[in-house]
Design a protein around this motif. Sequence first.
Motif, short mmCIF file in Angstrom:
data_model
loop_
_atom_site.label_atom_id
_atom_site.label_comp_id
_atom_site.label_asym_id
_atom_site.label_seq_id
_atom_site.Cartn_x
_atom_site.Cartn_y
_atom_site.Cartn_z
N CYS A 1 61.00 -85.67 -72.33
CA CYS A 1 60.66 -86.90 -71.45
C CYS A 1 59.33 -86.33 -70.75
CB CYS A 1 61.45 -87.66 -70.46
SG CYS A 1 62.77 -88.55 -71.07
N ASP A 2 59.32 -85.27 -70.00
CA ASP A 2 57.98 -84.62 -69.61
C ASP A 2 56.91 -84.17 -70.82
OD1 ASP A 2 59.07 -84.80 -67.19
OD2 ASP A 2 59.58 -82.62 -66.84
N SER A 3 57.20 -84.00 -71.84
CA SER A 3 56.38 -83.74 -72.92
C SER A 3 55.85 -84.98 -73.12
CB SER A 3 57.23 -82.98 -73.94
OG SER A 3 56.31 -82.73 -75.10
N PHE A 4 56.57 -86.02 -73.51
CA PHE A 4 55.95 -87.23 -73.77
C PHE A 4 54.95 -87.84 -72.57
CE2 PHE A 4 56.42 -91.88 -72.87
CZ PHE A 4 55.47 -92.30 -73.93
N LEU A 5 55.24 -87.83 -71.48
CA LEU A 5 54.55 -88.44 -70.30
C LEU A 5 53.43 -87.35 -70.14
CD1 LEU A 5 57.23 -88.62 -67.67
CD2 LEU A 5 56.20 -90.53 -68.72
N GLU A 6 53.27 -86.09 -70.52
CA GLU A 6 52.07 -85.11 -70.30
C GLU A 6 50.96 -85.94 -71.40
OE1 GLU A 6 51.20 -82.94 -68.43
OE2 GLU A 6 53.03 -83.08 -67.09
N THR A 7 51.49 -86.55 -72.36
CA THR A 7 50.39 -86.87 -73.20
C THR A 7 49.70 -88.20 -72.93
OG1 THR A 7 52.21 -88.05 -74.76
CG2 THR A 7 51.91 -85.78 -75.10
N GLN A 8 50.18 -88.91 -71.94
CA GLN A 8 49.86 -90.33 -71.81
C GLN A 8 48.48 -90.14 -70.96
OE1 GLN A 8 51.75 -93.06 -72.98
NE2 GLN A 8 52.40 -91.17 -73.81
N VAL B 1 64.33 -94.38 -68.59
CA VAL B 1 65.73 -94.67 -68.77
C VAL B 1 66.51 -93.40 -68.99
CG1 VAL B 1 67.61 -95.74 -70.17
CG2 VAL B 1 65.77 -97.15 -69.50
N LEU B 2 66.04 -92.53 -69.92
CA LEU B 2 66.50 -90.99 -70.20
C LEU B 2 66.24 -90.20 -68.83
CD1 LEU B 2 64.97 -90.03 -73.59
CD2 LEU B 2 67.56 -90.18 -72.86
N LEU B 3 65.16 -90.26 -67.76
CA LEU B 3 65.31 -89.58 -67.06
C LEU B 3 66.40 -89.92 -65.87
CD1 LEU B 3 61.37 -89.15 -66.58
CD2 LEU B 3 63.07 -87.28 -67.16
N ILE B 4 66.66 -91.29 -65.82
CA ILE B 4 67.51 -91.62 -64.99
C ILE B 4 68.99 -91.37 -65.27
CG2 ILE B 4 68.95 -93.80 -64.26
CD1 ILE B 4 66.17 -95.38 -64.29
N LEU B 5 69.20 -91.34 -66.76
CA LEU B 5 70.53 -90.91 -67.09
C LEU B 5 70.73 -89.42 -67.10
CD1 LEU B 5 70.77 -92.64 -70.60
CD2 LEU B 5 71.43 -93.69 -68.10
N ARG C 1 57.77 -90.68 -63.39
CA ARG C 1 57.22 -89.21 -62.86
C ARG C 1 58.20 -88.75 -61.52
NH1 ARG C 1 55.11 -85.47 -65.74
NH2 ARG C 1 53.03 -86.09 -66.52
N ILE C 2 58.52 -89.76 -60.74
CA ILE C 2 59.17 -89.68 -59.64
C ILE C 2 60.92 -89.32 -59.91
CG2 ILE C 2 60.23 -90.65 -57.60
CD1 ILE C 2 57.81 -92.38 -57.36
N VAL C 3 61.22 -90.18 -60.77
CA VAL C 3 62.63 -89.83 -61.26
C VAL C 3 62.90 -88.60 -62.12
CG1 VAL C 3 64.47 -90.80 -62.67
CG2 VAL C 3 62.95 -92.13 -61.44
N SER C 4 61.86 -87.96 -62.81
CA SER C 4 61.74 -86.73 -63.53
C SER C 4 61.91 -85.61 -62.29
CB SER C 4 60.46 -86.50 -64.02
OG SER C 4 60.36 -85.20 -64.47
N PHE C 5 61.41 -85.59 -61.17
CA PHE C 5 61.38 -85.07 -60.10
C PHE C 5 63.01 -84.94 -59.60
CE2 PHE C 5 61.77 -83.91 -55.46
CZ PHE C 5 61.21 -82.42 -55.39
N ILE C 6 63.42 -85.92 -59.36
CA ILE C 6 64.82 -86.22 -58.85
C ILE C 6 66.05 -85.50 -59.92
CG2 ILE C 6 66.60 -88.19 -58.35
CD1 ILE C 6 64.59 -89.74 -57.36
N ALA C 7 65.57 -85.76 -61.21
CA ALA C 7 66.62 -85.31 -62.20
C ALA C 7 66.49 -83.67 -62.09
CB ALA C 7 66.20 -85.75 -63.62
N LYS C 8 65.33 -83.09 -61.93
CA LYS C 8 65.06 -81.92 -61.98
C LYS C 8 65.76 -81.15 -60.68
CE LYS C 8 60.65 -81.63 -64.51
NZ LYS C 8 59.19 -81.67 -64.28
N ALA C 9 65.73 -81.69 -59.79
CA ALA C 9 66.19 -81.29 -58.46
C ALA C 9 67.86 -81.16 -58.55
CB ALA C 9 66.01 -82.30 -57.29
N ILE C 10 68.49 -82.47 -59.19
CA ILE C 10 69.97 -82.52 -59.18
C ILE C 10 70.36 -81.37 -60.25
CG2 ILE C 10 71.79 -83.92 -60.11
CD1 ILE C 10 70.45 -86.16 -58.60
#
Length: 518
Positions: free
Chosen positions: A207-214, A171-175, A227-236
């Motif tokens: 969020c990336d920091s959390f996902l790296e620990t999974q 949700v955070l990455l979408i926002l 992971r996919i939405v993280s890429f979209i958020a970084k691009a925008i």
Amino acid sequence: MQSHIDQLESRIIGLERTVNLNQQQAEPPNSRIQYDSPKSRPEDKEFMTFRGKNYKTVFYGATHDTSSFNHLCSLKPFMKEMMVQHPVLVQMQKKFRGSKVSRPAGEASGCKGNLLYMYLPSRPIADRLLDLYISSFEKTYCVLHLPSFRSEYTGMWEDLANARPVFVSLVLLILASMNCMVKQEQPSFRGDSSSARETAIGWIEVCDSFLETQSQKHITLNYLQARIVSFIAKAINAVKKKRAWTMMGTMMSFAVSAGLHRDAESLNQKHGRDGPRRRVSYFDQEMRRRLWSTISELELQSAIERGMPASLPDLLVDCGPPCNCEDEDMDPGMDYPPGSRPISIFTSSSFLHLMSTSWEMRRSLVSSINGASRPLDHQNVLRYDRMIRKALDGIPPWNGAGSEYATSLVQVQLQQFLTFAHRPLVDTGLPQDFGYLGKEHIGPAQTVVDLHYRLWKSGNCILLAFRKDLLGAGLSICHALESALRIPGRICIPFQSVLGLTDYRYTIVIEDRDDGYK
């Protein structure tokens, strides 16, 4: 002291330009034309860029904007002239290069998963950003199953402390991807970056920091979606944009290692599982196809923008395209595959379903342009031209919410491939009649400009923030016109006006005269 240095630099640039102009005027016109000919310039043998020293080198393929810049001979003198006429540009350039937004210590150091909900904005703001994301990306690069997502989203707000951390990160990455896309009542800035962007970057980093620990042993659908939405958020938000290709390559490798490209039904058949004992449900099979198709499209676009070949060219992909169906046609507990609607009916997965039919052709063309040792010959250019135009003719007249955005993205992606396919002919000058430039090279590039303009006029700027097509299209037009200037004789290029004025057409006429070009 600094102002004096800036003035000296501006004067030096002006002197360099004066010397260069004097040298050009001293040469006979014919000698200048011969020097500018693509056949006589060694750097034009390949439309690529390789520069740097020692191990600090960098390579950009033909589809990267830097390669286009290097082939525009008149662009650098023009830019220098602008620097001389407007010294403030020199100062702005230095400020942008030297500016760096510094965050307070510990702001983006990450947090424990059970505390991610503390970064969420208020519910009304989150709802607004979520609706904006769904109306755009979920009509193109769809990665969510909206009924199940909205159900858990509602439950999350009812009990934030007990919400699943991986879902909160999604949700955070979408926002974060939409935070810069809404108009701020009182916009503020931190350095050269808006506060809205800085807030989004903070969300991305935690969020990336959390996902790296999974653990990679227990991958879930929400993890892949995040992971996919993280890429979209970084691009925008222009976060690490120079690493987009490598980041997407990592994502592609992960998707392959997870087997998203394979037909998951084979696992059920291999182990004799059916009904509720199926290893991969029909719902998960369809979601895997959506994720794989989205990753493939994003990876291909990142390869284009980085000027690199598409990855994994010899990979066997048998998962099939996503079904052309609505999210409501799917349910996690369904015991039969979802039916695919006719392609003429627009659904949330129509974009991915349609683009899958031309993906292999586009991947092959990108690899040929950015990875081949020799440019495409005339026959191959015409072959790709036929395939791309066939794909363009196959775009259905979609109707419905979000269909305009999806249709524009389909056209933008295919039109940019027309400019890529014809670029070798623009450089080598194989066609004797350069009037073809208006239709085969300038025309598609101008269509891309026009499509972006229409979306911008409608208030939708997401495509402009997410992709770099507009800059590439402008450079393609400049490249074609400059190539035409190198050909002696009278050249007529039918040129349709840009900026959405599709009802106004005119012709550029270039004449080679004794006193110079006209």
